[in-house]
Design a protein around this motif. Sequence first.
Motif, PDB file in Angstrom:
ATOM      1  N   PHE A  62       0.833  -1.205   0.000  1.00 40.46           N
ATOM      2  CA  PHE A  62       0.000   0.000   0.000  1.00 40.46           C
ATOM      3  C   PHE A  62       0.869   1.257   0.000  1.00 40.46           C
ATOM      4  CE2 PHE A  62      -2.072   3.387   2.521  1.00 40.46           C
ATOM      5  CZ  PHE A  62      -2.989   3.772   1.556  1.00 40.46           C
ATOM      6  N   ARG A  66       1.007   3.756  -3.124  1.00 40.61           N
ATOM      7  CA  ARG A  66       0.303   5.032  -2.963  1.00 40.61           C
ATOM      8  C   ARG A  66       1.274   6.206  -3.119  1.00 40.61           C
ATOM      9  NH1 ARG A  66      -4.852   6.853  -1.453  1.00 40.61           N
ATOM     10  NH2 ARG A  66      -5.493   4.910  -2.418  1.00 40.61           N
ATOM     11  N   ASN A 108      -5.346   3.908 -12.559  1.00 39.08           N
ATOM     12  CA  ASN A 108      -5.690   2.746 -11.762  1.00 39.08           C
ATOM     13  C   ASN A 108      -4.413   2.068 -11.269  1.00 39.08           C
ATOM     14  OD1 ASN A 108      -7.332  -0.418 -11.976  1.00 39.08           O
ATOM     15  ND2 ASN A 108      -7.933   1.236 -10.616  1.00 39.08           N
TER      16      ASN A 108
HETATM   17  C1  LIG Z   1     -11.242  -3.793  -6.710  1.00 38.22           C
HETATM   18  C2  LIG Z   1     -10.851  -5.239  -6.641  1.00 38.22           C
HETATM   19  C3  LIG Z   1     -11.185  -5.922  -7.958  1.00 38.22           C
HETATM   20  C4  LIG Z   1      -9.334  -5.266  -6.365  1.00 38.22           C
HETATM   21  O1  LIG Z   1      -8.824  -6.538  -6.305  1.00 38.22           O
HETATM   22  P1  LIG Z   1      -7.330  -6.982  -5.865  1.00 38.22           P
HETATM   23  O2  LIG Z   1      -6.848  -7.964  -6.879  1.00 38.22           O
HETATM   24  O3  LIG Z   1      -7.394  -7.456  -4.475  1.00 38.22           O
HETATM   25  O4  LIG Z   1      -6.439  -5.713  -5.860  1.00 38.22           O
HETATM   26  P2  LIG Z   1      -5.498  -4.981  -6.917  1.00 38.22           P
HETATM   27  O5  LIG Z   1      -4.140  -4.988  -6.356  1.00 38.22           O
HETATM   28  O6  LIG Z   1      -5.647  -5.436  -8.321  1.00 38.22           O
HETATM   29  O7  LIG Z   1      -6.081  -3.492  -6.885  1.00 38.22           O
HETATM   30  C5  LIG Z   1      -6.101  -2.765  -5.718  1.00 38.22           C
HETATM   31  C6  LIG Z   1      -6.233  -1.296  -6.090  1.00 38.22           C
HETATM   32  O8  LIG Z   1      -7.351  -1.098  -6.957  1.00 38.22           O
HETATM   33  C7  LIG Z   1      -7.936   0.179  -6.673  1.00 38.22           C
HETATM   34  N1  LIG Z   1      -9.361  -0.088  -6.464  1.00 38.22           N
HETATM   35  C8  LIG Z   1     -10.042  -0.277  -5.310  1.00 38.22           C
HETATM   36  N2  LIG Z   1     -11.356  -0.483  -5.588  1.00 38.22           N
HETATM   37  C9  LIG Z   1     -11.481  -0.414  -6.921  1.00 38.22           C
HETATM   38  C10 LIG Z   1     -12.598  -0.548  -7.811  1.00 38.22           C
HETATM   39  N3  LIG Z   1     -13.840  -0.776  -7.388  1.00 38.22           N
HETATM   40  N4  LIG Z   1     -12.370  -0.421  -9.153  1.00 38.22           N
HETATM   41  C11 LIG Z   1     -11.123  -0.178  -9.611  1.00 38.22           C
HETATM   42  N5  LIG Z   1     -10.039  -0.047  -8.828  1.00 38.22           N
HETATM   43  C12 LIG Z   1     -10.219  -0.177  -7.495  1.00 38.22           C
HETATM   44  C13 LIG Z   1      -7.218   0.756  -5.462  1.00 38.22           C
HETATM   45  O9  LIG Z   1      -6.314   1.718  -5.913  1.00 38.22           O
HETATM   46  C14 LIG Z   1      -6.488  -0.429  -4.884  1.00 38.22           C
HETATM   47  O10 LIG Z   1      -5.225  -0.129  -4.373  1.00 38.22           O
HETATM   48  P3  LIG Z   1      -5.010   0.609  -2.981  1.00 38.22           P
HETATM   49  O11 LIG Z   1      -6.090   0.119  -2.091  1.00 38.22           O
HETATM   50  O12 LIG Z   1      -3.646   0.230  -2.565  1.00 38.22           O
HETATM   51  O13 LIG Z   1      -5.135   2.046  -3.337  1.00 38.22           O
HETATM   52  C15 LIG Z   1     -11.614  -6.008  -5.527  1.00 38.22           C
HETATM   53  O14 LIG Z   1     -11.128  -5.665  -4.265  1.00 38.22           O
HETATM   54  C16 LIG Z   1     -13.116  -5.739  -5.530  1.00 38.22           C
HETATM   55  O15 LIG Z   1     -13.858  -6.376  -6.249  1.00 38.22           O
HETATM   56  N6  LIG Z   1     -13.599  -4.787  -4.723  1.00 38.22           N
HETATM   57  C17 LIG Z   1     -14.997  -4.320  -4.735  1.00 38.22           C
HETATM   58  C18 LIG Z   1     -15.891  -5.094  -3.833  1.00 38.22           C
HETATM   59  C19 LIG Z   1     -15.237  -5.602  -2.592  1.00 38.22           C
HETATM   60  O16 LIG Z   1     -14.709  -4.873  -1.787  1.00 38.22           O
HETATM   61  N7  LIG Z   1     -15.242  -6.908  -2.453  1.00 38.22           N
HETATM   62  C20 LIG Z   1     -14.562  -7.654  -1.461  1.00 38.22           C
HETATM   63  C21 LIG Z   1     -13.504  -8.488  -2.139  1.00 38.22           C
HETATM   64  S1  LIG Z   1     -14.078  -9.357  -3.585  1.00 38.22           S
END
Ligand SMILES: CC(C)(COP(=O)(O)OP(=O)(O)OC[C@H]1O[C@@H](n2cnc3c(N)ncnc32)[C@H](O)[C@@H]1OP(=O)(O)O)[C@@H](O)C(=O)NCCC(=O)NCCS
Lengths: 236, 78
Positions: A62, A66, A108
Amino acid sequence: MTVADSAAGCWWRPFREIGDAVVIHIDLEADSTREGDALTWLNEEEKARWRRYEHQGARRRFALCRAALRAILCDQLGCQNERLEFGASDHGKPFAVVNGRRHPISFNVSHSGEHGLVAFAPKGRLGVDVEERVARRDLDVLVTSVLSLGEQSELALKSGCDKVHLFFSLWTIKEALIKALGKGFSLDVSGFEVPLAMRRGVVTSTFRFPEMPSVRWRLENLGNDRFAAAIAHEQF
Amino acid sequence: MSSTEDRIRQLVEENLEVDGQPIAQPINLDSNLSDAGVSSMDVVAFGKLVNEEFNANLSVEDCAKLPTLRALIDHLDA
Ligand SMILES: CC(C)(COP(=O)(O)OP(=O)(O)OC[C@H]1O[C@@H](n2cnc3c(N)ncnc32)[C@H](O)[C@@H]1OP(=O)(O)O)[C@@H](O)C(=O)NCCC(=O)NCCS
């Protein structure tokens, strides 16, 4: 403070340019000097979030991502770090706020293991995803959860490393798309398909969601031997 | 018979890790797994385990719409 003032120098480098989108790679290897430096870039809210992460790796990813994002956006927008804040959409997708106003720049972020990616572009919704390829015993469970039947049969033709490789490519392309829309996994990812050419190894293609046929997305598979990754960018 | 909360805690404890380390205990039920640093791939796989354990039929989207582990527990108890 500027990047040049940082004791640890930059931990991010230009990675690829896809049309007018720029992708930056962020080195997320453990490095306490860099992490200390990164913390000085974060605002109080971000520092509090950093403290809340119980796991060192999650905390480090993070902070380093960031801080890199802040430096990249400050450079692009010609603003000071203190003037840059982040807002978030309903499902958590961050957007930039400069001097109290939402800025239209698209960006993103994604991080996995020791790799982070930041993508940005002047316009068009954008999503990026990176995943370190790790062997998973539960691959079949994931396959049936996120792939369409067509994608599943394509994958069934592969075995061993090729199968893992293709699965991670498909996952990152799909995740880049749902991140571009900002909806995350609240959208049914098995309900749309990665273009056939990309399933068969072509690295770039265009895509339309079945329920949103007027919007065209450019997809690019950004994977290499170190990680799987993809970008989705809205085209006009 | 253990409570839904106990069973969810146990599922998390036995199946989820971040960088090869178990999730820190006690798990905060008012946060979600992403907040704990669990990757989305592991969250999706966890949803499947929940379905098996509770004989439930939650889709990936259903899970993603539940903001916290407590919301998941309430949903399973409803
Ligand atoms: C957004 C999501 C797809 C990210 O999945 P991930 O593979 O764990 O994380 P990644 O490393 O690819 O991406 C993380 C970054 O995406 C960004 N991000 C967060 N929510 C986002 C969204 N809804 N759409 C696009 N980008 C998003 C942030 O910058 C985050 O980084 P940060 O928290 O360090 O700033 C996933 O957490 C999700 O579906 N979230 C929405 C619903 C939710 O919270 N569900 C619980 C888990 S399924």
